[in-house]
Design an enzyme around this catalytic site. Structure first.
Site, PDB file in Angstrom:
ATOM      1  N   SER A 279     -28.198 -11.316   4.944  1.00 55.76           N
ATOM      2  CA  SER A 279     -27.522 -10.279   4.181  1.00 55.76           C
ATOM      3  C   SER A 279     -28.420  -9.830   3.026  1.00 55.76           C
ATOM      4  O   SER A 279     -29.607  -9.582   3.250  1.00 55.76           O
ATOM      5  CB  SER A 279     -26.160 -10.802   3.703  1.00 55.76           C
ATOM      6  OG  SER A 279     -25.264  -9.738   3.467  1.00 55.76           O
TER       7      SER A 279
ATOM      8  N   ASP B 188     -21.591  -8.323  14.555  1.00 58.42           N
ATOM      9  CA  ASP B 188     -21.606  -7.904  13.141  1.00 58.42           C
ATOM     10  C   ASP B 188     -21.323  -6.403  13.062  1.00 58.42           C
ATOM     11  O   ASP B 188     -22.064  -5.600  13.618  1.00 58.42           O
ATOM     12  CB  ASP B 188     -22.987  -8.223  12.558  1.00 58.42           C
ATOM     13  CG  ASP B 188     -23.075  -8.016  11.044  1.00 58.42           C
ATOM     14  OD1 ASP B 188     -22.161  -7.408  10.459  1.00 58.42           O
ATOM     15  OD2 ASP B 188     -24.071  -8.471  10.459  1.00 58.42           O
TER      16      ASP B 188
ATOM     17  N   HIS C 238     -20.615 -10.737  10.780  1.00 57.80           N
ATOM     18  CA  HIS C 238     -21.684 -10.879   9.788  1.00 57.80           C
ATOM     19  C   HIS C 238     -21.813 -12.314   9.283  1.00 57.80           C
ATOM     20  O   HIS C 238     -22.906 -12.805   9.025  1.00 57.80           O
ATOM     21  CB  HIS C 238     -21.397  -9.924   8.625  1.00 57.80           C
ATOM     22  CG  HIS C 238     -22.485  -9.864   7.606  1.00 57.80           C
ATOM     23  ND1 HIS C 238     -23.766  -9.458   7.915  1.00 57.80           N
ATOM     24  CD2 HIS C 238     -22.499 -10.156   6.281  1.00 57.80           C
ATOM     25  CE1 HIS C 238     -24.522  -9.496   6.819  1.00 57.80           C
ATOM     26  NE2 HIS C 238     -23.773  -9.922   5.816  1.00 57.80           N
TER      27      HIS C 238
END
Lengths: 377, 377
Positions: free
Chosen positions: B158, B329, B362
């Site tokens: 991320s 994701d 995610h």
């Protein structure tokens, strides 16, 4: 649902130059008795606001019922005009089209903003839970009053599709055909999104537990709820194509500091400007308590609930059903719609499944009406 | 990011029975001068809080930098323990692992809750915009102070992956290898989700334009922001599998009326109870202004910005890069990560792309560490 416009000055689902259809009649029907609701409460003499297009024929066999989505109204000719295009799904010449505002809404039917005849006060947060089936039972009374026994077709998208299916379940002898578009029982992601929207409204201090003054509604909360909904109505690829990482078109700098040099909040990206605009537009046309009421109508819909098998739940359907999934819909994913159709088919019901190819996401049934019409022909 | 636990009593990324790693050292480094930021402002003698694991070898060539995600901390051994498992990505025996809390955070490094040495007051909303690159430049000073010139590896998921890539761009001669996990420049849907979260916080009356009292933070707003984030960290199929349409496990009836018979708000579904729980957990461990600061650090990251070609933007990278997309994701869709890797490869950079198979969305880089390790081996 609402249609995305590039200019942000659009007026809904109508295409530029599209002639808006005027209803043959628009008015109110008052159910002259108590409507017993699934939740156990009754609505005293509720009003249904409705619109009709075209004329009922002598045989009374040309009636079509259109059921609207969350924030829609009875004026189907205004928000779904291409369905009436020559050669499309409905014909003003041959069909008698009825559209009835949902109970709970703020567009004419009894809702949280209406006066409860028993108390003389506005329902507000005391408005009861209205199920999709309650709407169908109320709508059936209205059709009775118009002398309509059978529906050639009932159709709708999103919560409108829930109503269409419940019509086929609850009134098997009155429905010939039903089109259920972009919908299945709300899945966990949809329940989550509705939970977020509910909180956005409840967190607004103006909401006041639902007892807000009409002149001081929870505008910011409702606008945020609408923005949360908007992202669920659109697909990520569409948003990328339309907005990408562009700065807001009104001229803002996402890399800017504020006047004190602070950097917690900066200029908006284009997608943020778009969402803010959609939120602002919505609060001028919708009521927060109505929004909460219909979210719950949607959340609680589950025609399999309390049944042990699809046969038990759906076996009495006599209508021919078509389910339409939308390829890019992530609020009601096409695989959920297809699976739902298969479940119903397993009860011995005639139910086909078709899929719209569209990048528009859930909104495609409003935003790409021509494609929907093509699929339904 | 945070890990979903079935029991809702979990303590983060650690598996049951997983031994949490204790850092060799955890402390602060103060940059003894002004840090000039990309936004044009300076941070006066900022503090970086960091943790190290293992020992730096005599050749000083065994250093690895782990960069954390939005709400993470320097304690990588606590939130990413399986990366240190025998035979996994990192070795406590051979590697010297450093993890540095991001500027803007509330876990020890200078952030909106810190005192501005120039004014003697808390930054609050006057905290400047910190770019990912600003973090990298600050981190480089810390590594200089430790006598570390080269990194064998820099990695993160991320916004941690954004930092890893910026390390390879900004310090081409210091990075041998970089792993960029589950990330690309934030696309329109991600910008939209961050815009929603920002509003949730700003709408909380306690936010007070960012000048809230420490004892009266905007708890409801931050909790809602966290809930919005949570749905973007998870995949719809995972939520369906875990929660479906079940009533909240604490015993609530989604079909219930309130004590007055009202139906606008009812008992929660299980997914709603889960989200509420995640929101409550979060407000006890994170600060609203820090959240806003790091959202902007994330939103504004765009290494192609201001460049005419990938060659211009990425041509100086010397590290070998691996990009890891996560199949389910939808915040950083795998196709975006793959496309981003291809763009960088087109600049002549060694950059491969791998994809994690996971239903976790995610969050998979935290929730399915064993699968991530397998992919990286």
């Amino acid at each position: 649902m609402s249609v995305m416009t590039q200019t942000r000055t659009g007026t809904g689902a109508s295409s530029p130059g599209q002639k808006l259809l005027t209803p043959t009649y628009e008015g109110d029907f008052v159910i002259g008795e108590h409507l017993l609701l699934e939740c156990g409460r009754t609505l005293v003499t509720p009003t249904l606001h409705y619109a009709v297009y075209g004329r009922l024929n002598a045989a009374r066999d040309n009636a079509v019922l259109v059921c609207h989505a969350l924030s829609g109204s009875a004026l189907v000719g205004s928000w779904w005009p291409e369905i009436f295009a020559p050669g499309a799904v409905l014909s003003l010449e041959h069909d008698f089209v009825i559209c009835i505002n949902m109970l709970g809404s703020c567009y004419g039917s009894t809702g949280p903003g209406s006066v409860n005849p028993e108390t003389g006060k506005i329902y507000g947060p005391d408005f009861p839970l209205i199920s999709v089936g309650d709407n169908v039972r109320a709508q059936a009374r209205l059709l009775d009053s118009l002398g309509i026994r059978k529906l050639r077709l009932v159709l709708g998208g999103s919560i409108g599709g829930m109503q269409a299916l419940d019509w086929a379940i609850l009134n098997p002898d009155r429905v010939q055909r039903a089109l259920v578009i972009g919908v299945a029982p709300v899945a966990a992601m949809g329940l989550a999104l509705n939970h977020l929207q509910r909180q956005a409204i409840q967190h607004d201090p103006e909401w006041a537990g639902g007892r807000y003054l009409p002149q001081r509604p929870p505008r910011r909360g409702l606008a945020l709820a609408r923005q949360i909904a908007m992202i669920s109505y659109k697909s990520a690829p569409l948003l990328d194509e339309r907005f990408g990482r562009n700065p807001n078109r009104s001229g803002e700098d996402p890399w800017s500091l504020n006047e004190h040099g602070g950097g917690l909040i900066g200029g908006r990206f284009d997608i943020a400007g778009y969402l803010d605009y959609q939120g602002e537009r919505f609060i001028d046309r919708f009521d927060a308590n109505s929004y909460l009421a219909i979210l719950r109508t949607m959340d609680t819909w589950d025609p399999m609930r309390g049944y042990n098998s699809p046969e038990e739940a759906f076996g009495r359907i006599r209508a021919r059903l078509s389910f339409i999934g939308i390829g890019s819909d992530w609020l009601f994913p096409p695989e959920d719609v297809r699976r739902f159709a298969a479940t119903i088919r397993s009860a011995g019901v005639q139910a086909d499944y078709r899929e719209m190819t569209s990048s528009h996401g859930h909104d495609a049934f409003l935003a790409e009406q021509a494609e929907l019409v093509r699929l339904l022909q």
